[in-house]
Scaffold this active site. Sequence first.
Site, PDB file in Angstrom:
ATOM      1  N   ASP A  15       0.470  -8.075   3.459  1.00  0.00           N
ATOM      2  CA  ASP A  15      -1.108  -7.963   4.168  1.00  0.00           C
ATOM      3  C   ASP A  15      -1.865  -8.773   3.451  1.00  0.00           C
ATOM      4  OD1 ASP A  15      -3.382  -7.057   5.153  1.00  0.00           O
ATOM      5  OD2 ASP A  15      -3.129  -4.951   4.677  1.00  0.00           O
ATOM      6  N   ASP A  67      -1.112   1.856  10.642  1.00  0.00           N
ATOM      7  CA  ASP A  67      -2.088   1.084  11.291  1.00  0.00           C
ATOM      8  C   ASP A  67      -1.934  -0.306  11.410  1.00  0.00           C
ATOM      9  OD1 ASP A  67      -2.723   0.507   8.782  1.00  0.00           O
ATOM     10  OD2 ASP A  67      -5.063   0.457   8.978  1.00  0.00           O
ATOM     11  N   GLU A 103       0.805  -1.192   0.084  1.00  0.00           N
ATOM     12  CA  GLU A 103      -0.101   0.105  -0.076  1.00  0.00           C
ATOM     13  C   GLU A 103       1.048   1.194   0.199  1.00  0.00           C
ATOM     14  OE1 GLU A 103      -3.105  -0.153   2.873  1.00  0.00           O
ATOM     15  OE2 GLU A 103      -4.386   1.385   1.874  1.00  0.00           O
ATOM     16  N   TYR A 123      -0.227  -7.545  -1.619  1.00  0.00           N
ATOM     17  CA  TYR A 123      -1.229  -6.827  -0.766  1.00  0.00           C
ATOM     18  C   TYR A 123      -2.637  -7.303  -1.335  1.00  0.00           C
ATOM     19  CZ  TYR A 123      -4.252  -2.873   0.711  1.00  0.00           C
ATOM     20  OH  TYR A 123      -5.169  -1.833   1.091  1.00  0.00           O
ATOM     21  N   ASN A 172      -4.864  -9.627   4.844  1.00  0.00           N
ATOM     22  CA  ASN A 172      -6.365  -8.969   5.119  1.00  0.00           C
ATOM     23  C   ASN A 172      -7.181 -10.299   5.664  1.00  0.00           C
ATOM     24  OD1 ASN A 172      -6.811  -6.157   5.223  1.00  0.00           O
ATOM     25  ND2 ASN A 172      -6.083  -6.014   3.147  1.00  0.00           N
TER      26      ASN A 172
END
Length: 544
Positions: free
Chosen positions: A166, A283, A14, A127, A168
Amino acid sequence: MFDILEADIVVFQETKIQRKDLVDDMVLVPGWDCYWSLPKHKKGYSGVVIYTRQSVCAPVRAEEGITGVLYPPNSATSFAEGPEDQRIGGYPTKAQLEASLVDATTLDSEGRCVVLEFPAFVLLGVYSPANRDETRDDFRLGFLDVLDARVRNLTAMGKRVILTGDLNISREELDTANAEAAMRKNGFTREDYLSTPARRMFNQLLEGGKVVGDKDQGREKPVLWDICRGFHPDRKGMFTCWEQKVNARPGNYGSRIDYVLSSLHIKSWFSDSDIQEGLMGSDHCPVYAVLKDLIEIEGKSVHTLDVMNPPGMFTDGQRQREYSTKDMLPMSGKLIPEFDGRRNIRDMFTRKPPLLKSQSTTAALVDTEPDSETPADPTKCLSKQSSQADVSGSNAPPEGTGTESATSANNKKRPFAETLTQKPLKRSKSGAAMLAPATATGKSQQSLKGFFKTASTTQGSPAAPSLSDSGQGRDATCSGLFLEPAIDLGASPSKSPLQKNDARSFDSTGSASGPATKPSDPISTPASQASSSKSDMSPRDADT
């Protein structure tokens, strides 16, 4: 930023930039190469980049995307249809692509994957789409389905795979804060929680993944190992993502959705893995894994450096030839037309004057000037106990060549410092800027240290590395791979990619476990970044 990093492969997700936003200090990083995947249409969205330390490792192939339908730079042939010796392989079959509700070109249009192949393994920096709303369900599941197919196809070819980034998705209840209470609140049973489409698909890919009922056809056997969980099988609170809107990080109310995963038969290659929750500015926090100095391949003990570089570059961990521009791959960021053949402008005005012969032998052992041609001793670049200069990843000139290489028989060049003294630049604005102190900063991008800007802190306390003040890359996160030094450090953990003022041990992510033998905190790496995954469990957030 890279003066602090001690990882050898750094994966960011990202990045939130377009090609026009790239600047010298993101691409022309001394001692490093980089490989980008940027969104084709959306601005300030997604994006993945992998940095590799040239003194330690160099890939032999590089691609963008998971499907193989994209094209290499300056080529009219897709990755999947290129020459056999240039293809990484494992591309999804026609049937596997047709099973997705989204076409292959669309899946690879958002800059979500970079694939590098080393002789040792294939590395996928990913990602994965977040679980936002119903309009993105087809894209998200289609991406995960094709990613699963690519990993399994590579494994079937006999290639070793490392998947990081990541994703998710949280694996199970242990990877989400207060999962049971959240399930009760939203009317979920444990079977419902484990059976959400993305989580079910992910757990079938992993060894030890919890799956309700029979496994899906073609996914009967797991092919990847969760390295970090493997080293910390029962640890609670080992989260990598926290919801910023409710300030969930101080209370560690988060979820673990960032991973470094490896093929099952290379478990023994790793000596350590952990998260680094102390790195602020996103985050997410990084997750890393450490490769041993010696690994076993086909029953033989092999030095890691030998199989992390093109054949012949290292033998028994000793460099046989230097990294050169001939080793650059078409996907290298340094070959992007805007940067091809150039150097970081900062390095052009920081070169030290050549040393006398009497000084060069001693200085060559400690000089790690970023713009030098010859990489430093890899054992110094990797040593956890060496100085900052040793692990910076920059390069040092060969012994005894400090003056000789800069001169010729008929026309000797004067040292750089002497040139400035005898022929000063005109007193113009541009000349003054060139001679300005290195500490001076302007509004424009100056370096990666600016791109990953140090957050303001109270007086007297160390500054924690954070991300860009421009918004671009603000939520970028990273994963890291480390190669152990060629010395036996026993149980001493490898240093983290970024050091911070948290002095807890590597077992201190999520829950403290005593003082550290070395300071560590947020790779490559690192794998963390902004996503919409939440710690509470609304129906839309069931997978995270």
